[in-house]
Design a protein around this motif. Structure first.
Motif, PDB file in Angstrom:
ATOM      1  N   THR A  37       0.871  -1.173   0.000  1.00 51.83           N
ATOM      2  CA  THR A  37       0.000   0.000   0.000  1.00 51.83           C
ATOM      3  C   THR A  37       0.916   1.234   0.000  1.00 51.83           C
ATOM      4  OG1 THR A  37      -0.060   0.152   2.416  1.00 51.83           O
ATOM      5  CG2 THR A  37      -1.700  -1.273   1.356  1.00 51.83           C
ATOM      6  N   GLU A  38       0.347   2.422   0.141  1.00 49.02           N
ATOM      7  CA  GLU A  38       1.163   3.632   0.161  1.00 49.02           C
ATOM      8  C   GLU A  38       1.582   4.028   1.577  1.00 49.02           C
ATOM      9  OE1 GLU A  38      -0.733   6.779  -1.957  1.00 49.02           O
ATOM     10  OE2 GLU A  38      -0.883   5.641  -3.819  1.00 49.02           O
ATOM     11  N   THR A  39       1.201   3.214   2.559  1.00 46.99           N
ATOM     12  CA  THR A  39       1.493   3.536   3.962  1.00 46.99           C
ATOM     13  C   THR A  39       2.780   2.871   4.428  1.00 46.99           C
ATOM     14  OG1 THR A  39      -0.893   3.610   4.368  1.00 46.99           O
ATOM     15  CG2 THR A  39       0.544   3.511   6.300  1.00 46.99           C
ATOM     16  N   ILE A  40       3.701   3.658   4.970  1.00 45.16           N
ATOM     17  CA  ILE A  40       4.938   3.093   5.511  1.00 45.16           C
ATOM     18  C   ILE A  40       4.606   2.300   6.774  1.00 45.16           C
ATOM     19  CG2 ILE A  40       7.171   3.655   6.565  1.00 45.16           C
ATOM     20  CD1 ILE A  40       7.428   5.921   4.602  1.00 45.16           C
ATOM     21  N   SER A  41       5.188   1.109   6.900  1.00 44.48           N
ATOM     22  CA  SER A  41       4.847   0.210   8.001  1.00 44.48           C
ATOM     23  C   SER A  41       5.363   0.730   9.343  1.00 44.48           C
ATOM     24  CB  SER A  41       5.414  -1.191   7.741  1.00 44.48           C
ATOM     25  OG  SER A  41       6.821  -1.184   7.867  1.00 44.48           O
ATOM     26  N   GLY A  42       4.694   0.290  10.409  1.00 42.96           N
ATOM     27  CA  GLY A  42       5.117   0.657  11.757  1.00 42.96           C
ATOM     28  C   GLY A  42       6.524   0.180  12.067  1.00 42.96           C
ATOM     29  N   LYS A  43       6.867  -1.034  11.605  1.00 46.29           N
ATOM     30  CA  LYS A  43       8.209  -1.576  11.860  1.00 46.29           C
ATOM     31  C   LYS A  43       9.280  -0.714  11.198  1.00 46.29           C
ATOM     32  CE  LYS A  43       7.044  -6.437  12.638  1.00 46.29           C
ATOM     33  NZ  LYS A  43       7.191  -7.831  12.161  1.00 46.29           N
ATOM     34  N   ALA A  44       8.976  -0.228   9.981  1.00 45.53           N
ATOM     35  CA  ALA A  44       9.934   0.629   9.275  1.00 45.53           C
ATOM     36  C   ALA A  44      10.123   1.949  10.011  1.00 45.53           C
ATOM     37  CB  ALA A  44       9.453   0.874   7.850  1.00 45.53           C
ATOM     38  N   LEU A  45       9.040   2.528  10.499  1.00 40.47           N
ATOM     39  CA  LEU A  45       9.127   3.798  11.233  1.00 40.47           C
ATOM     40  C   LEU A  45       9.866   3.617  12.560  1.00 40.47           C
ATOM     41  CD1 LEU A  45       5.521   5.170  10.568  1.00 40.47           C
ATOM     42  CD2 LEU A  45       7.666   6.042   9.591  1.00 40.47           C
ATOM     43  N   GLU A  46       9.600   2.507  13.253  1.00 44.15           N
ATOM     44  CA  GLU A  46      10.288   2.208  14.516  1.00 44.15           C
ATOM     45  C   GLU A  46      11.793   2.071  14.306  1.00 44.15           C
ATOM     46  OE1 GLU A  46       8.708  -1.257  16.421  1.00 44.15           O
ATOM     47  OE2 GLU A  46       6.650  -0.490  16.333  1.00 44.15           O
ATOM     48  N   ALA A  47      12.172   1.542  13.145  1.00 44.30           N
ATOM     49  CA  ALA A  47      13.590   1.320  12.842  1.00 44.30           C
ATOM     50  C   ALA A  47      14.261   2.572  12.263  1.00 44.30           C
ATOM     51  CB  ALA A  47      13.734   0.151  11.875  1.00 44.30           C
ATOM     52  N   ASP A  48      13.535   3.703  12.231  1.00 42.83           N
ATOM     53  CA  ASP A  48      14.066   4.964  11.712  1.00 42.83           C
ATOM     54  C   ASP A  48      14.476   4.829  10.239  1.00 42.83           C
ATOM     55  OD1 ASP A  48      14.851   7.613  11.733  1.00 42.83           O
ATOM     56  OD2 ASP A  48      16.806   7.227  12.642  1.00 42.83           O
ATOM     57  N   ILE A  49      13.510   4.376   9.431  1.00 42.05           N
ATOM     58  CA  ILE A  49      13.752   4.091   8.021  1.00 42.05           C
ATOM     59  C   ILE A  49      14.268   5.304   7.247  1.00 42.05           C
ATOM     60  CG2 ILE A  49      11.349   4.559   7.357  1.00 42.05           C
ATOM     61  CD1 ILE A  49      13.516   1.744   5.886  1.00 42.05           C
ATOM     62  N   TYR A  50      13.891   6.507   7.667  1.00 43.35           N
ATOM     63  CA  TYR A  50      14.294   7.711   6.930  1.00 43.35           C
ATOM     64  C   TYR A  50      15.799   7.989   7.049  1.00 43.35           C
ATOM     65  CZ  TYR A  50       9.442   8.822   5.908  1.00 43.35           C
ATOM     66  OH  TYR A  50       8.159   8.782   5.420  1.00 43.35           O
ATOM     67  N   ASN A  51      16.445   7.388   8.034  1.00 44.44           N
ATOM     68  CA  ASN A  51      17.899   7.553   8.191  1.00 44.44           C
ATOM     69  C   ASN A  51      18.662   6.252   7.911  1.00 44.44           C
ATOM     70  OD1 ASN A  51      18.102  10.369   9.054  1.00 44.44           O
ATOM     71  ND2 ASN A  51      16.910   9.680  10.829  1.00 44.44           N
ATOM     72  N   ALA A  52      17.981   5.290   7.300  1.00 44.31           N
ATOM     73  CA  ALA A  52      18.614   4.002   6.982  1.00 44.31           C
ATOM     74  C   ALA A  52      19.406   4.099   5.684  1.00 44.31           C
ATOM     75  CB  ALA A  52      17.547   2.920   6.869  1.00 44.31           C
ATOM     76  N   ILE A  53      20.263   3.108   5.449  1.00 39.39           N
ATOM     77  CA  ILE A  53      21.092   3.058   4.232  1.00 39.39           C
ATOM     78  C   ILE A  53      20.428   2.117   3.223  1.00 39.39           C
ATOM     79  CG2 ILE A  53      23.339   2.417   3.284  1.00 39.39           C
ATOM     80  CD1 ILE A  53      24.481   2.988   6.136  1.00 39.39           C
ATOM     81  N   PRO A  54      19.974   2.648   2.071  1.00 44.00           N
ATOM     82  CA  PRO A  54      19.341   1.787   1.064  1.00 44.00           C
ATOM     83  C   PRO A  54      20.389   1.066   0.211  1.00 44.00           C
ATOM     84  CG  PRO A  54      19.221   4.086   0.383  1.00 44.00           C
ATOM     85  CD  PRO A  54      19.947   4.074   1.687  1.00 44.00           C
ATOM     86  N   THR A  55      20.200  -0.242   0.043  1.00 39.73           N
ATOM     87  CA  THR A  55      21.135  -1.054  -0.743  1.00 39.73           C
ATOM     88  C   THR A  55      20.359  -1.926  -1.727  1.00 39.73           C
ATOM     89  OG1 THR A  55      21.121  -2.962   0.762  1.00 39.73           O
ATOM     90  CG2 THR A  55      22.670  -1.188   1.273  1.00 39.73           C
ATOM     91  N   GLU A  56      21.082  -2.423  -2.729  1.00 46.04           N
ATOM     92  CA  GLU A  56      20.452  -3.322  -3.700  1.00 46.04           C
ATOM     93  C   GLU A  56      20.133  -4.665  -3.062  1.00 46.04           C
ATOM     94  OE1 GLU A  56      21.394  -5.746  -7.857  1.00 46.04           O
ATOM     95  OE2 GLU A  56      22.613  -3.996  -7.358  1.00 46.04           O
ATOM     96  N   LYS A  57      18.911  -5.147  -3.270  1.00 47.08           N
ATOM     97  CA  LYS A  57      18.546  -6.509  -2.855  1.00 47.08           C
ATOM     98  C   LYS A  57      19.037  -7.455  -3.937  1.00 47.08           C
ATOM     99  CE  LYS A  57      14.687  -9.388  -1.322  1.00 47.08           C
ATOM    100  NZ  LYS A  57      15.187 -10.601  -1.996  1.00 47.08           N
ATOM    101  N   VAL A  58      19.989  -8.299  -3.604  1.00 40.40           N
ATOM    102  CA  VAL A  58      20.607  -9.216  -4.565  1.00 40.40           C
ATOM    103  C   VAL A  58      19.865 -10.546  -4.545  1.00 40.40           C
ATOM    104  CG1 VAL A  58      22.751 -10.399  -5.192  1.00 40.40           C
ATOM    105  CG2 VAL A  58      22.832  -8.054  -4.324  1.00 40.40           C
ATOM    106  N   ASP A  59      19.599 -11.086  -5.730  1.00 44.09           N
ATOM    107  CA  ASP A  59      18.794 -12.304  -5.877  1.00 44.09           C
ATOM    108  C   ASP A  59      19.689 -13.541  -5.880  1.00 44.09           C
ATOM    109  OD1 ASP A  59      16.929 -14.198  -6.420  1.00 44.09           O
ATOM    110  OD2 ASP A  59      16.313 -13.416  -8.366  1.00 44.09           O
ATOM    111  N   GLY A  60      19.754 -14.189  -4.727  1.00 40.81           N
ATOM    112  CA  GLY A  60      20.561 -15.405  -4.614  1.00 40.81           C
ATOM    113  C   GLY A  60      20.057 -16.259  -3.470  1.00 40.81           C
ATOM    114  N   THR A  61      20.955 -17.018  -2.857  1.00 41.28           N
ATOM    115  CA  THR A  61      20.608 -17.811  -1.684  1.00 41.28           C
ATOM    116  C   THR A  61      21.521 -17.402  -0.538  1.00 41.28           C
ATOM    117  OG1 THR A  61      20.269 -20.053  -0.825  1.00 41.28           O
ATOM    118  CG2 THR A  61      22.131 -19.769  -2.315  1.00 41.28           C
ATOM    119  N   CYS A  62      20.926 -17.285   0.646  1.00 44.08           N
ATOM    120  CA  CYS A  62      21.644 -16.718   1.787  1.00 44.08           C
ATOM    121  C   CYS A  62      22.673 -17.695   2.365  1.00 44.08           C
ATOM    122  CB  CYS A  62      20.639 -16.326   2.856  1.00 44.08           C
ATOM    123  SG  CYS A  62      21.334 -15.269   4.121  1.00 44.08           S
ATOM    124  N   CYS A  63      23.830 -17.136   2.746  1.00 46.89           N
ATOM    125  CA  CYS A  63      24.916 -17.910   3.361  1.00 46.89           C
ATOM    126  C   CYS A  63      25.430 -17.162   4.592  1.00 46.89           C
ATOM    127  CB  CYS A  63      26.079 -18.087   2.386  1.00 46.89           C
ATOM    128  SG  CYS A  63      25.654 -18.827   0.823  1.00 46.89           S
TER     129      CYS A  63
END
Length: 324
Positions: A37-63
């Motif tokens: 939706t267009e609403t930012i989630s509560g978890k994102a706001l709690e984590a201070d999303i506006y001051n977070a570092i945006p990175t590319e989500k890479v498509d693979g398998t986690c190690c």
């Protein structure tokens, strides 16, 4: 009690999501879509999303890299899942109630067996010494990748335990250039990474070929976005569709409290994979210091092939080829 591995929880979406049914997808495995939706989630706001570092989500398998047998080891993601009978009970419960925390699991009988070497992820809850499943009924965890493992052969192709190194893709010191180089496992100890390549997730980056597979490790958060979009759905949608840097699977925001927040293209109804991706179209140089890593690598190994390409530059990551 089992030791615990790196944190590997389900990463929440930056926006509040809603489930929409797909009437035309009756035969599909998932006959619905999870859309933002267009609403930012509560978890994102709690984590201070506006001051977070945006990175590319890479498509693979986690190690994960941590110690095993007294030395740094690569570990593969392995979730402990319920058996068929328990899964049916759990799904019936989910359809009848909203709060899945009230569901009572029998840890001894409800779950499929895992290898003795399996360790649970750090953040999962414990009760009476037993790990508890998450809201999806899974126990996230890890298993060590042994040399010459058949089940995890693509994982083992990017590590060399004798030389104690891993093949890692990251940014070069020169802007706009990628670098593939051997990295001591001790330098990435307690880090999570993404394994990408020919035989992972249908190879969205076009790496290697069936005859000559190419696999690489990418540290999580390695590719910070240079020109990230504003935290508004329309701006992000325009960024995904309208610029080269937006040709990625998604965005992962690294928050200062250690929390991760994500957005996948699918959350906005956009397709993935793409014919051309931002990662695969970037130039790359091979930096394999043969003096430093003077080791007799097996002739068919990725380490041998990349050592022969030391110093070579390719216009695009997907153009890497070995002279066999």
């Amino acid at each position: 009690m089992r030791r615990r591995g790196a944190v590997q929880r389900k990463v929440p979406c930056v926006f509040v999501t809603e489930v929409k049914e797909e009437p035309s997808a009756k035969r599909e495995r998932q006959p619905f879509k999870v859309l933002a939706t267009e609403t930012i989630s509560g978890k994102a706001l709690e984590a201070d999303i506006y001051n977070a570092i945006p990175t590319e989500k890479v498509d693979g398998t986690c190690c994960y890299v941590t110690t095993y047998k007294g030395q740094p080891y690569l570990w593969a993601r392995l979730d402990r899942k319920p058996n068929k009978q328990a899964e049916k009970r759990f799904k019936r419960f989910l359809y009848s109630l909203e709060d899945c925390k009230e569901f009572v699991w029998n840890i001894e009988e409800d779950f499929k067996p895992v290898p003795d070497t399996w360790i649970p992820a750090k953040d999962i809850e414990f009760s009476n010494g037993n790990p508890l499943p998450d809201e999806n009924g899974h126990m996230p965890g890890w298993v060590p990748v042994e040399k010459n493992s058949k089940q995890y052969c693509w994982h083992s192709s990017v590590i060399n335990y004798e030389a104690e190194i891993a093949l890692v893709l990251k940014h070069h010191a020169d802007p706009g250039l990628l670098e593939i180089s051997p990295v001591p496992l001790s330098e990435i100890l307690e880090q999570t990474l993404e394994l990408i390549g020919t035989n992972i997730n249908a190879n969205p980056y076009g790496l290697g070929s069936k005859k000559q597979p190419v696999h690489l490790l990418v540290p999580h958060g390695a590719f910070e976005l240079k020109n990230p979009p504003a935290l508004k759905q329309n701006d992000i949608l325009s960024w995904f569709e309208g610029c080269n840097e937006g040709k990625v699977e998604g965005i992962v925001w690294h928050c200062h409290d250690g929390c991760l927040i994500k957005l996948h293209r699918h959350h906005l109804g956009l397709p993935w994979p793409l014919a051309e991706t931002y990662l695969s179209s970037q130039p790359v140089v091979i930096s394999f210091n043969r003096t430093k890593y003077d080791y007799d690598f097996e002739p068919k190994s990725l380490f041998h092939h990349f050592s022969n390409l030391d110093g070579q530059r390719f216009d695009r990551l997907k153009d890497i080829k070995f002279d066999v």
